[in-house]
Design a protein around this motif. Structure first.
Motif, PDB file in Angstrom:
ATOM      1  N   ALA A 217       0.514  -1.542  -0.036  1.00 28.03           N
ATOM      2  CA  ALA A 217      -0.023  -0.033   0.069  1.00 28.03           C
ATOM      3  C   ALA A 217       1.205   1.400  -0.449  1.00 28.03           C
ATOM      4  O   ALA A 217       0.749   2.628  -0.735  1.00 28.03           O
ATOM      5  CB  ALA A 217      -0.746   0.262   1.023  1.00 28.03           C
ATOM      6  N   GLN A 218       1.837   1.174   0.563  1.00 26.10           N
ATOM      7  CA  GLN A 218       2.661   2.193   1.390  1.00 26.10           C
ATOM      8  C   GLN A 218       3.573   2.494  -0.036  1.00 26.10           C
ATOM      9  O   GLN A 218       3.669   4.012  -0.953  1.00 26.10           O
ATOM     10  CB  GLN A 218       3.828   2.034   1.955  1.00 26.10           C
ATOM     11  CG  GLN A 218       3.238   1.812   3.052  1.00 26.10           C
ATOM     12  CD  GLN A 218       4.432   2.139   4.426  1.00 26.10           C
ATOM     13  OE1 GLN A 218       5.240   1.123   4.114  1.00 26.10           O
ATOM     14  NE2 GLN A 218       3.567   2.628   5.379  1.00 26.10           N
ATOM     15  N   ASN A 219       4.284   1.346  -1.217  1.00 29.23           N
ATOM     16  CA  ASN A 219       4.677   1.929  -2.425  1.00 29.23           C
ATOM     17  C   ASN A 219       3.507   2.431  -3.358  1.00 29.23           C
ATOM     18  O   ASN A 219       3.972   2.861  -4.391  1.00 29.23           O
ATOM     19  CB  ASN A 219       5.238  -0.024  -3.002  1.00 29.23           C
ATOM     20  CG  ASN A 219       6.081  -0.079  -2.181  1.00 29.23           C
ATOM     21  OD1 ASN A 219       7.067   0.228  -1.357  1.00 29.23           O
ATOM     22  ND2 ASN A 219       6.302  -1.275  -2.200  1.00 29.23           N
ATOM     23  N   ASN A 220       2.216   0.967  -3.376  1.00 29.01           N
ATOM     24  CA  ASN A 220       1.318   2.531  -4.504  1.00 29.01           C
ATOM     25  C   ASN A 220       1.087   3.532  -3.727  1.00 29.01           C
ATOM     26  O   ASN A 220       0.920   4.377  -4.870  1.00 29.01           O
ATOM     27  CB  ASN A 220       0.162   0.882  -3.871  1.00 29.01           C
ATOM     28  CG  ASN A 220      -0.160  -0.305  -4.425  1.00 29.01           C
ATOM     29  OD1 ASN A 220       0.647  -0.354  -5.168  1.00 29.01           O
ATOM     30  ND2 ASN A 220      -0.425  -1.142  -4.265  1.00 29.01           N
ATOM     31  N   LEU A 221       1.546   3.770  -2.450  1.00 29.19           N
ATOM     32  CA  LEU A 221       0.852   5.626  -2.005  1.00 29.19           C
ATOM     33  C   LEU A 221       1.586   6.151  -2.772  1.00 29.19           C
ATOM     34  O   LEU A 221       1.066   7.052  -3.236  1.00 29.19           O
ATOM     35  CB  LEU A 221       0.619   5.563  -0.813  1.00 29.19           C
ATOM     36  CG  LEU A 221       0.375   7.341  -0.191  1.00 29.19           C
ATOM     37  CD1 LEU A 221      -0.903   7.660  -1.044  1.00 29.19           C
ATOM     38  CD2 LEU A 221       0.983   7.279   1.162  1.00 29.19           C
ATOM     39  N   LYS A 222       3.444   5.525  -2.822  1.00 25.23           N
ATOM     40  CA  LYS A 222       4.228   6.591  -3.395  1.00 25.23           C
ATOM     41  C   LYS A 222       3.970   6.590  -4.709  1.00 25.23           C
ATOM     42  O   LYS A 222       4.603   7.750  -5.511  1.00 25.23           O
ATOM     43  CB  LYS A 222       5.519   5.890  -2.723  1.00 25.23           C
ATOM     44  CG  LYS A 222       5.772   6.109  -1.236  1.00 25.23           C
ATOM     45  CD  LYS A 222       6.812   5.261  -1.369  1.00 25.23           C
ATOM     46  CE  LYS A 222       7.423   5.360   0.467  1.00 25.23           C
ATOM     47  NZ  LYS A 222       9.221   4.755   0.744  1.00 25.23           N
ATOM     48  N   SER A 223       3.765   5.887  -4.911  1.00 29.24           N
ATOM     49  CA  SER A 223       3.283   5.275  -6.933  1.00 29.24           C
ATOM     50  C   SER A 223       2.606   6.482  -6.955  1.00 29.24           C
ATOM     51  O   SER A 223       2.659   6.956  -7.923  1.00 29.24           O
ATOM     52  CB  SER A 223       3.399   3.939  -7.560  1.00 29.24           C
ATOM     53  OG  SER A 223       3.023   3.747  -8.925  1.00 29.24           O
ATOM     54  N   ALA A 224       1.493   6.393  -6.570  1.00 21.78           N
ATOM     55  CA  ALA A 224      -0.127   7.212  -7.200  1.00 21.78           C
ATOM     56  C   ALA A 224       0.523   8.364  -7.027  1.00 21.78           C
ATOM     57  O   ALA A 224       0.416   9.750  -7.269  1.00 21.78           O
ATOM     58  CB  ALA A 224      -0.597   7.148  -6.038  1.00 21.78           C
ATOM     59  N   GLN A 225       1.572   8.849  -5.482  1.00 20.11           N
ATOM     60  CA  GLN A 225       1.811   9.835  -5.018  1.00 20.11           C
ATOM     61  C   GLN A 225       2.593  10.921  -6.251  1.00 20.11           C
ATOM     62  O   GLN A 225       2.697  11.693  -6.738  1.00 20.11           O
ATOM     63  CB  GLN A 225       2.547  10.109  -3.566  1.00 20.11           C
ATOM     64  CG  GLN A 225       1.730   9.995  -2.307  1.00 20.11           C
ATOM     65  CD  GLN A 225       2.524  10.076  -1.570  1.00 20.11           C
ATOM     66  OE1 GLN A 225       3.734   9.627  -1.327  1.00 20.11           O
ATOM     67  NE2 GLN A 225       1.975  10.816   0.005  1.00 20.11           N
TER      68      GLN A 225
END
Length: 484
Positions: free
Chosen positions: A31-39
């Protein structure tokens, strides 16, 4: 708003079954990676949006500026349009005013041309009629307004030329109407007065009202006619000054004489005048008859009565017969019956008096009849004359007021003749009747004097005739009857 939409889309893209299989740690890392990727994607998208926003803002600002410029130009164009519309309306109004002025001017000029022939001297009508009618026709048929105005102004120019020509008088050839006949001759026009002299004829006169373009000529005679001929022929002559534009000279020349008036009366007029002449002759006869009717004087009557009182009946009868006329017959009858019954004497006197009154008053009723009938005959002649005038109007129309006035004037002549005959006859009849009455009253006085002489007879001088009481019974009544 665009960034949040992308972020939630990334979150929604993770399948629900995968999250259930992985563990919470992995899920968190992922989720964090996705969040970072999304960011990161969000930041990239934000940068891309920022890069695209700047030229769009500039473009929007440019469009807004261009819009303001276009709106300004639109307002200027609208203002210009309103200004042009105002000028156009002003020009339309000015054009309408100019058109009204043009129409007014053409109407005035056309009215001038139309009344041109009515303002000139009647003799000049034949001189200008064709030219004026041609100018009016040219102006009416012209399509070009400028040429139409020129054609109408030509009539004004013609009028000015006519005034210039007539200022010192002008002469020209033409035709005039003498009665109902056309006569060729020469005209001389000086101001409002026109003179005419016929060619080859001894005729000259003043010009009158025009009929069918030709003037009616009022002919003159004598020195005035010779002066008019000289003026028309040579251009110089001595003529009486007439401030009424020739009307006074014309009235003087056309004033009807007594003979003309008698002719105007016609048959009825002759009948009235004939009746009046007979009445005047009778009036003269009656005046002579009444004034020459013999009435004995008071002195003569007293002498006859004295002779009767002296019993000298023959002398009294001789004196009575010396009196001429009916009065002598009356006195003689009184003398013959003086000594008889009073009633017989009264009857004799009344009988003679009854003969005197008709003799004195004979023909007087005829004079009264003439005085009453003459105005009625005059009225009859007037009615017949007016009927004749209206019959002529029905045939020839009412265009000539002068002829109509002459007809009415001629019709009234008989009324005037009737009054001229009746008024003197009424006066003469009254005078003659009064004179006859005075003569008859004098004759009555003579009869009463003879009758009253019987009262002076001495009582008992002569025997009373039988039936004397009867003579006294009605004495007062008979005296009143005799006086009546």
């Amino acid at each position: 708003m665009k960034r949040l939409s992308i972020f939630f889309a990334l979150l929604a893209g993770v399948p629900a079954g995968v999250s259930a299989e992985i563990s919470s740690g992995e899920a968190l890392v992922k989720a964090q990676n996705n969040l970072k990727s999304a960011q990161q994607e969000f930041l990239q998208m934000q940068q891309a949006i920022a890069q695209e926003e700047s030229p769009l803002v500039v473009q929007v600002q440019t469009l807004e500026e261009e819009l303001r410029l276009r709106e300004k130009k639109l307002k200027e164009a609208e203002a210009q349009e309103q200004l042009v519309a105002g000028k156009e309306k002003k020009l339309d109004n000015e054009l309408a005013n100019r058109r009204g002025e043009f129409d007014y001017t053409t109407n005035v000029l056309d009215g001038y041309a139309k009344g041109f022939l009515n303002r000139v001297q009647p003799a000049e009508v034949q001189l200008y009629q064709d030219r004026v009618e041609k100018l009016r026709d040219d102006a009416a048929n012209e399509q070009d307004l400028a040429k139409e105005m020129e054609a109408r102004l030509a009539a004004l120019t013609l009028g000015a030329q006519r005034l210039q020509a007539i200022a010192g008088g002008q002469r020209f050839e033409g035709r005039g109407l003498v009665g109902s006949d056309f006569v060729n001759g020469d005209f001389a026009v000086m101001g409002p007065v026109g003179y005419f002299a016929a060619k080859g004829k001894d005729q000259a006169g003043l010009t009158g009202l025009a009929s069918n373009g030709f003037p009616q000529i009022s002919l003159f005679e004598g020195p005035e006619a010779e002066s008019m001929k000289a003026l028309v022929t040579t251009g110089s002559a001595t003529l009486p000054i007439d401030s009424t534009s020739g009307k006074a000279l014309k009235a003087k020349n056309e004033t009807p004489t007594l003979g003309d008036r008698i002719k105007d009366g016609g048959v009825v007029g002759y009948a009235i005048l004939g009746l009046g002449a007979v009445a005047l002759l009778i009036a003269l006869f009656k005046f002579i008859e009444i004034t020459n009717f013999t009435i004995p004087s008071r002195k003569k009557v007293n002498e006859i009565v004295d002779s009767l009182l002296d019993r000298d009946q023959e002398k009294a009868l001789s004196q009575a017969k010396s009196i001429k006329g009916l009065s002598g017959t009356m006195v003689a009858a009184g003398v013959e019956n003086f000594y008889g019954k009073r009633r017989v004497l009264e009857d004799a006197l009344l009988e003679k008096l009854s003969a005197i009154q008709p003799r004195l008053e004979r023909f007087l009723p005829f004079l009264a009849l003439v005085a009453a009938a003459a105005p009625m005959m005059g009225l009859l002649g007037t009615v017949l004359g007016i009927m004749k005038t209206f019959d002529a109007m029905a045939i020839y129309g009412t265009g000539n007021a002068q002829n109509f006035s002459k007809g009415i004037g001629a019709a009234l002549v008989t009324t005037a003749q009737g009054l001229v005959v009746a008024i003197p006859i009424i006066i003469v009849h009254g005078m003659l009747k009064s004179l006859a009455r005075a003569r008859f009253d004098t004759a009555q006085g003579v009869a009463l004097a003879v009758l009253n002489g019987t009262t002076e007879l001495a009582e008992g001088t002569t025997p009373k005739p039988s039936g004397g009481d009867d003579s006294d019974d009605g004495e007062e009544f008979e005296e009143k009857e005799l006086a009546a």
